[in-house]
Design a protein around this motif. Structure first.
Motif, PDB file in Angstrom:
ATOM      1  N   GLU B  78     -26.712 -51.937  -6.134  1.00  0.00           N
ATOM      2  CA  GLU B  78     -26.080 -50.734  -6.656  1.00  0.00           C
ATOM      3  C   GLU B  78     -24.901 -50.368  -5.772  1.00  0.00           C
ATOM      4  O   GLU B  78     -25.074 -50.119  -4.579  1.00  0.00           O
ATOM      5  N   ALA B 282     -20.376 -44.648 -13.679  1.00  0.00           N
ATOM      6  CA  ALA B 282     -21.759 -44.723 -13.197  1.00  0.00           C
ATOM      7  C   ALA B 282     -21.814 -45.689 -12.017  1.00  0.00           C
ATOM      8  O   ALA B 282     -20.918 -46.527 -11.862  1.00  0.00           O
ATOM      9  N   PRO B 283     -22.845 -45.576 -11.186  1.00  0.00           N
ATOM     10  CA  PRO B 283     -22.997 -46.573 -10.130  1.00  0.00           C
ATOM     11  C   PRO B 283     -23.022 -47.963 -10.767  1.00  0.00           C
ATOM     12  O   PRO B 283     -23.543 -48.137 -11.864  1.00  0.00           O
ATOM     13  N   LEU B 284     -22.437 -48.923 -10.100  1.00  0.00           N
ATOM     14  CA  LEU B 284     -22.388 -50.290 -10.627  1.00  0.00           C
ATOM     15  C   LEU B 284     -23.709 -50.982 -10.285  1.00  0.00           C
ATOM     16  O   LEU B 284     -23.995 -51.246  -9.114  1.00  0.00           O
ATOM     17  N   VAL B 285     -24.506 -51.244 -11.306  1.00  0.00           N
ATOM     18  CA  VAL B 285     -25.816 -51.854 -11.077  1.00  0.00           C
ATOM     19  C   VAL B 285     -25.736 -53.345 -11.376  1.00  0.00           C
ATOM     20  O   VAL B 285     -25.388 -53.750 -12.482  1.00  0.00           O
TER      21      VAL B 285
END
Lengths: 100, 479
Positions: B78, B282-285
Motif C-alpha cells: 500500500e 485512494a491509497p495504491l494497493v
C-alpha cells in the motif's frame, strides 16, 4: 485557549509560495487567521486515535484503476477557449524568467 | 590529475526519469504519444480543470512493478500518491502528482559489469510513480505551452550515492536502460526525453565519511555526455577544493560543444514543495496476487537473454554481450539466426559487418537498410555455396547501400560462385600453361606454391570460383 500568532515573515513566505500578493493589513489579518488554523490542528492532535483503524476516504472494495485505453474525453476546443492567448495551438505566455 | 584523483574521491548518485510504455496517460484517457500536434492530447484532467478527477492507469502500475522486480526492490502493498506543489506554466494543476513518504517500492539493487571485468552492485534507494509535466517551448516573442506530455506516466528511479567514477555511473545507466527496454517498461529513447538522467556529484578526501557539497547535473541526453559531464565536474570540484574555494550548491548542465558544465541556477533556498497525500486518489494497493501475476508475465531480462544466447546459440560471452546491448539488436540477431539457421555465422555478420557498417554510417539498428531476413538469407547463400564469403561482403555492401535483396544483387552482378568442375578446370589449365616454371618447382617439392596457383585461379575467375573446389582440383591436376 492560547492564540497562536504567525510571524510576519512566515505569512509572507506562505504568500510567496502561493504566489499571492498581500497588503500590510492582510498580512496582519493572516498572522491571526492562520494562527487560528494551527490552533485547531493542535486541538485535533490531542484526539486519541490509537484505537481507531485507518479511516479511508474511499471504500476498501472500490476499484480505483482505469484500463489503459485511449479515449476522446472532452472537446479540446472547449479547453482551448479558456486560454487567454493561443499561438499555433499552444498556450501563449509572456517569456518565462526563472525566479524563486 | 592522477595524484589528485588518488587524494580525492567522487560520490555520485543518479536519478532517472523513465516514461512508461502505456497507450494512455497516468491519470486520464488521453493518448501517451510523442510528436502529436500541439495540445492534441489534452483533457480536463491533464489540464487541471476544476472538478476533474484522476483515475490511475492499471498498466502504468504493472510496468512500474516490473521495474521494481527487475531491480530487486521491496514492493509496498500500500503506497500513497502525494501532491508536490510548485508553480510553473507546464504544470497546469499547480502540483505534480508524485509519491513522497511512501513510494511503491524501495531498497533495490543493480549489478553492472565494469570495463575491468569486475561486477559491482549499486543500491537503488527507491522507485516512485509520478506524472510528467508539459513542455514550455521558448520562442523570441514569449513562451508557448504544449500540454501533450502533461500527465504522461513516469517512474523515477533514485540510486544510492554508490558510484565513484564516471565509468561506474555510465555503466549503471546503460544497464538500467537495457533492463527497462527489455522489460517493455520504457522505450529508452533519450533524444525524445523518454529516459532522462540527473546526476548528483560531490567530492571528498579519500577516507572521509562526510559527503561534500553536491552539484546537480541536469538534462543530459546521452550516456557518453553523462560520463563526460561527470568527469568534468569531478575535476572542476577537486580544483576548487585544492584552491581553497567553496563548492556552491548549484544545478549545472552539460554544454556538449564546449565540453564543459555550465551553471543553470544557484540553489538559493531549499525548495518548499509542501508535499501532502493527494485526497483525490485512494491509497495504491498492490496485492501479493497481483504481484504474482505480473511476475508470471515478466519479459526476459537482458542477463537472461545473454545466458540464453550463450547456451542456445553457442556464442561466446563477448558476442552474446554485444548482441544483447539493446533489445532491438537482440531481436534483429534472433531473426537473422532463425532465417539462416546458422547462429554462429549470423552472430559474426550482425556483430561485425552490420554493426561496423551502421556505426560508420552513423545509423542505429532500428533504421538498418539491411533487414534481418535479408541478412539471414545472405548467410544461407554462403552456407549453400552459392557465393563465397568474400563475394558476400560485396553483396552485403550493395545491400546496405540499396536495401535490395541478396538474390537480386547476385543475379544482376553475376556473382554466383562457380562450382562447376569443368569451368574451374578450364581456369586451372590456363594458369598451369601460363606458369611453367612454378609448375616445375611445385613438382620438384615446393608444395607451398599450391597457394600461388589457387590465388591465380581465383583471380582468373574474378573471385567467383568455389575456393574449396579450386584447392582440391589444383592439387589433383598437379600431382
Amino acid at each position: 485557549m492560547v492564540l497562536l500568532m504567525l510571524s510576519k515573515e512566515e505569512v509572507l513566505k506562505i504568500a510567496q509560495l502561493a504566489r499571492l500578493e498581500l497588503s500590510p493589513e492582510e498580512v496582519v489579518f493572516f498572522q491571526n487567521r492562520l494562527g487560528r488554523v494551527l490552533d485547531y490542528m493542535k486541538e485535533l492532535n490531542g484526539v486519541k486515535l490509537e484505537a481507531a483503524a485507518t479511516v479511508r476516504h474511499v471504500p476498501e472494495d472500490a476499484e480505483p484503476f482505469r484500463e489503459d485505453v485511449v479515449e476522446e474525453a472532452f472537446d479540446r476546443e472547449a479547453i482551448m477557449r479558456n486560454a487567454p492567448a493561443l499561438d499555433e495551438g499552444g498556450f501563449s505566455l509572456p517569456a518565462i524568467l526563472e525566479s524563486e | 590529475m592522477t595524484d589528485l584523483n588518488n587524494k580525492y574521491e567522487a560520490v555520485i548518485g543518479l536519478e532517472v526519469h523513465a516514461q512508461l510504455l502505456t497507450k494512455s496517460k497516468m491519470f486520464c484517457s488521453c493518448a501517451n504519444q510523442f510528436g502529436a500536434a500541439i495540445n492534441a492530447n489534452i483533457c480536463p484532467v491533464c489540464t487541471g480543470q476544476p472538478g476533474a478527477l484522476p483515475a490511475v492507469n492499471r498498466q502504468a502500475i504493472e510496468l512500474g512493478v516490473r521495474a521494481a522486480m527487475a531491480l530487486n526492490c521491496q514492493i509496498r502493498n500500500e503506497s500513497i500518491f502525494a501532491r508536490k506543489n510548485y508553480f510553473y506554466p507546464d504544470l497546469p494543476k499547480g502540483y505534480q502528482i508524485s509519491q513522497y513518504e511512501k513510494p511503491f517500492c524501495e531498497k533495490g539493487s543493480l549489478t553492472v559489469r565494469l570495463k575491468s571485468g569486475e561486477q559491482k552492485q549499486f543500491g537503488i534507494t527507491r522507485i516512485h510513480f509520478e506524472e510528467d509535466a508539459g513542455k514550455n517551448v521558448h520562442a523570441s516573442h514569449g513562451t508557448v505551452v504544449n500540454l501533450n506530455r502533461a500527465g504522461v506516466p513516469l517512474i523515477e528511479i533514485v540510486s544510492e550515492p554508490d558510484m565513484r567514477t564516471s565509468h561506474e555511473a555510465g555503466q549503471y545507466l546503460r544497464a538500467l536502460h537495457s533492463i527497462l527496454q527489455f522489460g517493455d517498461i520504457c522505450d529508452g529513447n533519450m533524444e525524445q526525453g523518454n529516459f532522462r538522467c540527473d546526476a548528483n556529484i560531490s567530492v571528498r578526501k579519500r577516507g572521509d565519511s562526510k559527503f561534500g557539497t553536491k552539484v546537480e547535473l541536469k538534462n543530459i541526453n546521452s550516456f557518453r555526455f553523462v560520463e563526460k559531464a561527470i568527469e568534468y565536474e569531478i575535476e572542476r570540484q577537486i580544483d576548487l577544493v585544492e584552491k581553497g574555494e567553496p563548492i556552491r550548491q548549484q544545478t549545472r548542465t552539460w554544454n556538449s560543444s564546449k565540453n564543459i558544465t555550465e551553471l543553470m541556477r544557484e540553489k538559493e533556498s531549499a525548495h518548499d514543495y509542501r508535499y501532502f497525500p493527494d485526497p483525490d486518489l485512494a491509497p495504491l494497493v498492490i496485492s501479493e496476487a497481483w504481484i504474482k501475476s505480473i511476475r508470471s508475465q515478466m519479459p526476459e531480462m537482458p542477463s537472461q537473454v545473454l545466458a540464453r544466447f550463450q547456451k542456445d546459440y553457442a556464442l561466446s560471452e563477448y558476442d552474446a554481450g554485444v548482441l544483447t546491448a539493446t533489445k532491438e539488436l537482440a531481436s534483429f540477431y534472433e531473426q537473422t539466426a532463425a532465417q539462416s539457421k546458422n547462429p554462429k555465422a549470423s552472430a559474426n555478420w550482425v556483430a561485425n559487418e552490420l554493426l561496423g557498417r551502421l556505426n560508420a554510417a552513423g545509423k542505429e539498428i532500428a533504421n538498418s537498410p539491411v533487414k534481418a531476413q535479408q541478412l539471414g538469407d545472405l548467410v544461407t547463400r554462403i552456407d549453400q555455396g552459392e557465393i563465397s564469403g568474400k563475394i558476400a561482403k560485396t553483396v552485403f555492401e550493395e545491400m546496405f547501400l540499396t536495401g535490395r535483396n541478396p538474390a537480386e544483387i547476385i543475379k544482376e552482378k553475376g556473382l554466383v560462385q562457380i562450382s562447376d568442375t569443368g569451368a574451374i578446370e578450364v581456369a586451372i589449365d590456363k594458369v598451369i600453361a601460363a606458369n611453367p616454371s612454378q609448375v616445375a618447382d611445385y613438382k620438384a617439392g615446393k608444395v607451398k606454391l599450391l597457394g600461388f596457383f589457387v590465388g591465380q585461379v581465383m583471380k582468373e575467375t574474378q573471385g567467383q570460383a568455389n575456393p574449396g573446389m579450386v584447392n582440391e582440383l589444383v592439387k589433383k591436376k598437379l600431382d
